[in-house]
Every structure is written in C-alpha cells, then in structure tokens.
Design a protein around this motif. Structure first.
Motif, PDB file in Angstrom:
ATOM      1  N   ALA A   2       3.353  49.412  36.626  1.00 19.75           N
ATOM      2  CA  ALA A   2       3.120  48.633  37.401  1.00 19.75           C
ATOM      3  C   ALA A   2       3.893  47.375  37.743  1.00 19.75           C
ATOM      4  CB  ALA A   2       1.744  48.220  38.109  1.00 19.75           C
ATOM      5  N   ASP A   3       3.813  47.054  36.533  1.00 21.04           N
ATOM      6  CA  ASP A   3       4.302  46.167  35.917  1.00 21.04           C
ATOM      7  C   ASP A   3       5.894  45.938  36.717  1.00 21.04           C
ATOM      8  OD1 ASP A   3       4.365  42.951  34.379  1.00 21.04           O
ATOM      9  OD2 ASP A   3       6.132  44.004  33.188  1.00 21.04           O
ATOM     10  N   LEU A  36       1.208  39.228  37.795  1.00 22.71           N
ATOM     11  CA  LEU A  36       0.798  38.490  37.189  1.00 22.71           C
ATOM     12  C   LEU A  36      -0.909  39.013  36.849  1.00 22.71           C
ATOM     13  CD1 LEU A  36      -0.144  35.639  35.798  1.00 22.71           C
ATOM     14  CD2 LEU A  36      -0.771  34.473  37.881  1.00 22.71           C
ATOM     15  N   GLU A  37      -1.747  39.953  37.541  1.00 21.83           N
ATOM     16  CA  GLU A  37      -2.705  40.539  37.212  1.00 21.83           C
ATOM     17  C   GLU A  37      -2.697  41.282  36.778  1.00 21.83           C
ATOM     18  OE1 GLU A  37      -3.654  41.446  41.082  1.00 21.83           O
ATOM     19  OE2 GLU A  37      -4.183  39.442  41.821  1.00 21.83           O
ATOM     20  N   VAL A  38      -1.090  42.431  36.500  1.00 23.12           N
ATOM     21  CA  VAL A  38      -1.285  43.564  35.793  1.00 23.12           C
ATOM     22  C   VAL A  38      -0.993  42.953  34.246  1.00 23.12           C
ATOM     23  CG1 VAL A  38       0.435  45.109  35.029  1.00 23.12           C
ATOM     24  CG2 VAL A  38      -0.184  44.969  37.570  1.00 23.12           C
ATOM     25  N   LEU A  41       3.148  35.688  30.468  1.00 25.56           N
ATOM     26  CA  LEU A  41       3.119  35.643  31.115  1.00 25.56           C
ATOM     27  C   LEU A  41       4.495  34.612  31.873  1.00 25.56           C
ATOM     28  CD1 LEU A  41      -0.586  34.727  30.887  1.00 25.56           C
ATOM     29  CD2 LEU A  41       0.241  37.236  31.746  1.00 25.56           C
ATOM     30  N   TYR A  42       4.804  33.271  31.034  1.00 22.62           N
ATOM     31  CA  TYR A  42       5.230  32.597  31.720  1.00 22.62           C
ATOM     32  C   TYR A  42       6.219  33.180  32.676  1.00 22.62           C
ATOM     33  CZ  TYR A  42       8.190  33.465  27.089  1.00 22.62           C
ATOM     34  OH  TYR A  42       8.799  34.112  26.388  1.00 22.62           O
ATOM     35  N   ASP A  49       8.538  32.981  38.223  1.00 19.19           N
ATOM     36  CA  ASP A  49       8.806  33.284  39.669  1.00 19.19           C
ATOM     37  C   ASP A  49       7.926  33.735  40.579  1.00 19.19           C
ATOM     38  OD1 ASP A  49      10.707  34.965  38.145  1.00 19.19           O
ATOM     39  OD2 ASP A  49       9.337  36.692  37.620  1.00 19.19           O
ATOM     40  N   LEU A  50       6.695  32.993  39.907  1.00 13.94           N
ATOM     41  CA  LEU A  50       5.604  32.225  41.476  1.00 13.94           C
ATOM     42  C   LEU A  50       6.219  31.075  41.369  1.00 13.94           C
ATOM     43  CD1 LEU A  50       2.047  33.775  40.033  1.00 13.94           C
ATOM     44  CD2 LEU A  50       3.545  33.663  42.532  1.00 13.94           C
ATOM     45  N   GLY A  51       6.666  29.870  40.831  1.00 16.78           N
ATOM     46  CA  GLY A  51       6.695  28.544  41.276  1.00 16.78           C
ATOM     47  C   GLY A  51       5.397  27.848  40.346  1.00 16.78           C
TER      48      GLY A  51
END
Length: 653
Positions: free
Chosen positions: A132-133, A146-148, A161-162, A167-169
């Motif tokens: 899924a990641d 991020l949740e995964v 996580l970074y 990627d999310l800004g």
C-alpha cells in the motif's frame, strides 16, 4: 542528450530481444517452476510466503495469468466462505495490481483490507502495508501514505516519515522528523559522504520551507566543503562511491542556485543550476527526469529574468517534452510561458497560458490549504510532545522547591526548639541560685521543660510523618501520570523520579519510627530501600543477591538522604544494564566509619562498564545526579572502569 536517449532506446530493446532469443530460457524455467510450486502448495500461508519471496515470477508466466488465477481462487474462497484465507490472496492481488500498473485497483483493494486491519494476520498486515505504501506513493496519495507509514512504525518497522512530510509540503515537520531519525553523532560515524548528505538534506528542507533561505545556504556550503575535501583527498579509489560524491556535489550546487534564485540573484544562480542538471543526468538515466525538470524550470525563470528569451524558451520546451508534470510544476510552467510570450510581444498566447495558470492555481490553492491544515495537525502532535517534556521539568522544579521549603521548616523548628530549651535551662539555674527554698517552683519549671521536650519530639515526628506522606502522594501522582503518558521515554523518566521520591520518603519514615530523631541506622534503612527496588524488578525475572555491610553505622538526615538517592540510582542501573542479559548476579554494598570519615563502596559482578564510560555517560542524568550528591557530601565519586563489573566508591566526613 534527451533526443539521443529517445532514439537509442528502441535499438537497445531490439538488441535485448535478439540476445534473449539466442540464450537459454533459464528465467522462463524459474518462473514456470515458481508458478508450478505455487499451485502445488495447499495452504494460503505457504503460497503467500512463496509469492513474496520468489523472484522472476512473471518472465515465463505473465503477471496477467497470475492475476486471473488468483482472482479465480478468491471467487472460490468467497463461495466457500473462508474469511481466513481471503486476505492472503487479496494481498497478493494488490501486489500484482502494482506490478502491472493498475494502481487504482490496487489502492481500492488495499483500502478495503486496511479498513478491517484488526482481523488481519500480522504477516499479512506487514506485507500489505508495504504494498500500500508503494501504491499510494505512485498515486501521490501522500496523506494515505503517511497513515500507512505510521501504522508500520507502530508494528516496529523502520520507516521514514520525513519523505512523506516533504511530499505533502510539510517541510518544517519533515526537518524535525529527519533530525530525530538521523542523530548527528550517528551520522558523523558513517563517513564524510553521509555527513555531507546530512547537511544537504537539512538545507533542502529549510530552503523548501521558504523562511530559512540564508540558513539553508550556510548548510549547503558546509556540505560542499565536506564533499570537495573528499573528492580532492580520496580520488577514484572506489569508482561507484566517487560517482555518488560527484552527483551529491552537483545536487548541493543546484541547491545553492535555487537559494540564489529565491533571493532574486538570477544571473549568479544560472551556473549553479546547470551543475544540478548535469548531476541529475546520471541519477535519472532511463527514468522520468524529476530532478532535471525542476532545474530546467528554474533555469527558464532565471534566463527570462535576465532577458535571454531564446535560452528560456529552450528550457521551457524541454519541460514540455519531459512527460507528466507534478501539479505545482505545471502551474509554474504555465506562468513562465505566459511571461515569456509577454516579453516576446505575443499577447494572444500569453493570455492563453495565463488562463491555464489561473485555473490551475485555484485547484492548487485548495490543495495547499489542505496541506496547511494537515501541517497544523502534525505540528500539534509535535507540540504535545514538547509540552509533556516541559510539564515534567515544571514538576521537577516544584518538587525541588517543596523539598527545600520543608527542609527549611525543619531546620527553623529545630532551632526554635533548641533556643527554647536553652532558655528554660537558664531560667531553672537562675531560679535555683536565687532561692533553694522555692522547690515547688523548680518542680513546676522542670515539668514545663519536660513537656516542651516531649512536644518538640512529637512535633518533629509529626513533621517527618507528614513529609513522608507528602512524598508518597507525589510518588502516586507520578505513577498516575505515567499511566496516562504514551511516550516511553516520559514513562521511564517518571518511574525514575518515582523511585527517587520513595528513597527520600523512606528516610523520613525511619526517622519518625526511631526513638532518636537525629540519626538513622543505615543497615536497616538500606535493607528497606533494596527491598523496595527488588519488588519492582523481581516480576521481570531478576534473581540478584545483595550483600549489605552497614552494621552499627548511623547517619543524620542530611547525609542519609544523599546516600539513599545514590544507592537508588546505582542499584536500579545494575538491574537495568549490568544484569539485563542473564538476570543473575551479586551486588555488594559497604558503608562504615573509618576513623573520622565514612567510606562508601558499591560493586556488582555484571557485564561491567564500557571503556569510554566517562565520555558516553556525560549526558546521563543518573550519573550527574550521583556526582552532585557525592559533591553535596563534600566528596568526589571514584569509578573503576577497568574492574570486572561496576565499582564506585567515595569517602565523606
């Protein structure tokens, strides 16, 4: 260079096909063997293990045939109502969807399985999260990714996580997470290239955040000095590592160029940005030129700002031919195209691209608002962790202040009682000398003195009893706090503080239980303290024999409290570190009077202290506390790092 790559690719594919026809089909045989072995197995778990461990499954038996077969098996399972086996096959199907590029189907199936993750086998859950990641990353569903990754972290997996934050800004959160997962001391041990990449990554996050451009330049320059020193001194001893160093150098120079671009120094930025393009060619060979597209866009803007329209157009054309663009890159491309046509006097085309830019920027603004909201949630989590640390520090300060206040009260009351007793004695002597005949008055004065002394003793006992109760209440509060705390580090710190509070409470308990309120018999006190510590660790299987030699040794409260706290730290550390492996051993504690001084000695026969103990333990709060307590006794802690086991001692007056 890009045109050359596109023309040579078909030739290479034809050549590879000709070579594969002329060679033995070993891979095909392995794939056929994998498929046959898969079908020969009986249980879903066995097939699951083979599927995710076998390489080259699709060479002879295509991924589509695997998909049809597994879909058929899932239909049979649904008819047979076998909910235990279905997640195994559906996870394999997710992997096949990823392999054939059907990311939407893979994401849909992964969502369905993760919605019921509580009923998934741990092995299936771990593999499903990995698949899924990758699928969410390909689809740029970074919030789900991020949740995964957080779910993987809860299962004990090592994840980053970074990269998702970036990627999310959420560059500030990415920088914080990067620094937590990459301690500088550990990075420095990994070598010069790793340290240079550390500075470069930090600089990237600061630059992208937009508020720390000057700081980012300094970190880029630090990284550049390290990598150039490596290139100049090491040479080409390891060609692969040397190429990595050259690529990293180009990325660092490109980062400096982007900082100069933000500062409006476009002409200075151009040579740095071109270095970034050159370094990206090797890195992105045969891939979508993600890094190069970013630098092409930067160069197009720089040349446009310095009125070199031909060069600007050249780079904008390269961006257009690169393939699918990220939304932010596409919006920027439209804006630059509009500016370019305006500079060239082509108002019609400028208006067309300006309309595209306006439409795209609206949708991008909504995306940015969503990212900002997510950033606030992530920042809230980080702030909560910080608040817990500050709250602990505040509680420690309050506890220390209360201890000082209680101690001052005891000293004040003792002085008052002593002065009152002296005055009574003086009054009795004066009365006796004035009148021998007035015996009755003297007897009355004696009764007053005796009553005051009894009252003083009762008062001191009551004070010690209340201090003990207050300390026990503090211990209970810390225990409750630890149960409501998620951070393991905070729980450990609260437990350590709780054990120290218990050590002090035990001193006051012994004082009010003694007939003599001025001293404590240390043999009995140490035995009680050790019993308290052992009760904590015995449930973990420890079997430690403790020998105490403190017979006939008595100390006042000012010296007994530091000794108790020192023993609490040393014995707890022996349990946690010296006997952590075999959970068996011996501890020897010696405290006796030697002439005018007392000698304290502590030994254990555990695994011993490391050779660099003094250096590595500088940050240890426990060791700092022991040394300060020894200094409070006007002594200095001695440590023998060469002895078998741990050996600490000091003398005090």
């Amino acid at each position: 260079m890009r045109n050359l790559t596109y023309h040579t690719t078909p030739f290479l594919l034809i050549l590879a096909l000709i070579l594969s026809i002329g060679q033995p089909s070993e891979a095909n045989a392995q794939s056929q063997d994998a498929y046959s072995a898969f079908m020969a197995l009986e249980t879903a778990e066995e097939r699951f293990d083979l599927f995710f461990t076998k390489q080259q499954k699709y060479t002879g038996v295509s991924a589509y045939r695997w998909k049809e077969n597994i879909e058929t098996i899932i239909k049979r399972i649904n008819i047979a109502e076998d909910p235990i086996s279905r997640p195994y096959y559906e996870t394999m199907l997710c992997q096949i969807y990823e392999d054939i590029g059907s990311y939407e189907k893979g994401a849909y199936l992964a969502d369905k399985l993760l919605a019921d993750e509580a009923n998934l086998d741990l092995k299936v859950k771990r593999q499903l999260l990995k698949v899924a990641d990758r699928i969410y990353s390909e689809m740029q569903l970074f919030q789900k990714q991020l949740e995964v990754r957080k779910a993987q972290e809860r299962l004990g997996e090592k994840v980053e996580l970074y990269t998702v934050y970036a990627d999310l800004g959420l560059y500030r959160q990415a920088l914080i997470d990067y620094e937590i997962r990459n301690p500088k001391q550990e990075v420095m041990k990994a070598g010069v290239i790793r340290l240079a990449r550390y500075y470069k990554d930090r600089a990237d996050f600061k630059r992208l955040d937009g508020r720390l451009t000057l700081t980012a330049v300094k970190e880029y320059e630090e990284a550049l000095s390290l990598i150039e020193e490596y290139i100049n001194t090491q040479g080409v001893n390891d060609p692969e590592e040397f190429q990595e160093a050259l690529f990293l150098r180009g990325q660092i120079l490109g980062g400096i160029g982007r900082c100069l671009l933000v500062q409006g120094r476009h002409l200075e930025a151009i040579p740095y940005l071109e270095q970034g393009v050159s370094s990206g060619k090797r890195f992105e060979k045969g891939k979508y030129p993600y890094h190069a597209v970013g630098y092409w866009t930067d160069l197009a803007e720089s040349y446009l700002k310095v009125d070199r329209l031909e060069m600007s157009k050249l780079y904008l054309d390269s961006v257009a031919q690169a393939g699918p663009l990220a939304p932010s890159t596409k919006i920027r491309y439209y804006h630059l195209k509009a500016d370019h046509f305006l500079e060239a006097g082509d108002v019609k085309n400028a208006a067309t691209y300006l309309a595209k830019y306006s439409k795209g920027s609206d949708s991008l603004e909504k995306s940015v608002m969503g990212k900002q909201l997510l950033g606030q949630f992530v920042a809230f989590d980080i702030d909560q962790q910080t608040k817990r640390v500050l709250e602990k520090q505040r509680m420690d300060l309050e506890r220390n202040e209360n201890e000082l206040i209680e101690r001052d009260k005891i000293i004040y009351l003792s002085i008052v009682a002593l002065l009152f007793s002296l005055l009574c004695v003086v009054a009795l002597i004066v009365a006796y000398m004035k009148s021998v005949k007035n015996k009755r008055l003297i007897e009355d004065q004696k009764q007053i003195i005796e009553s005051s002394l009894v009252e003083k003793d009762s008062l001191l006992k009551e004070i010690h009893h209340r201090v003990k109760n207050n300390l026990q209440m503090v211990s209970s509060l810390m225990s409750l706090q630890s149960k409501n705390t998620r951070s393991q580090a905070a729980i450990n710190a609260l437990k350590e503080g709780q054990s120290r509070v218990r050590a002090m409470a035990l001193i006051h308990q012994k004082l009010y239980q003694n007939d003599d309120l001025s001293v404590i018999w240390m043999q009995e006190y140490i035995e009680s303290l050790i019993a308290s510590i052992q009760s904590v660790f015995k449930k973990e299987g420890y079997d430690i024999t403790i020998h105490i030699d403190a017979e006939k040794t008595e100390l006042d409260v000012d010296r007994a409290i530091p000794i108790g706290l020192i023993l609490n730290e040393l014995v707890s550390n022996s349990y946690k570190y010296a006997f952590a492996e075999n959970k068996k051993g011996n501890i020897n504690i010696t405290l006796h009077k030697d002439g005018e001084h007392y000698k304290f000695e502590y030994r254990d026969d555990g695994k011993g202290l490391p050779a660099d103990f003094e250096q590595t333990s500088k940050g240890s709060m426990g060791l700092r506390l022991i040394k300060r307590l020894a200094n409070q006794l006007r002594s200095e802690l001695a440590i023998d790092t060469q002895a078998k086991g741990a050996h600490f001692w000091f003398n005090f007056g």
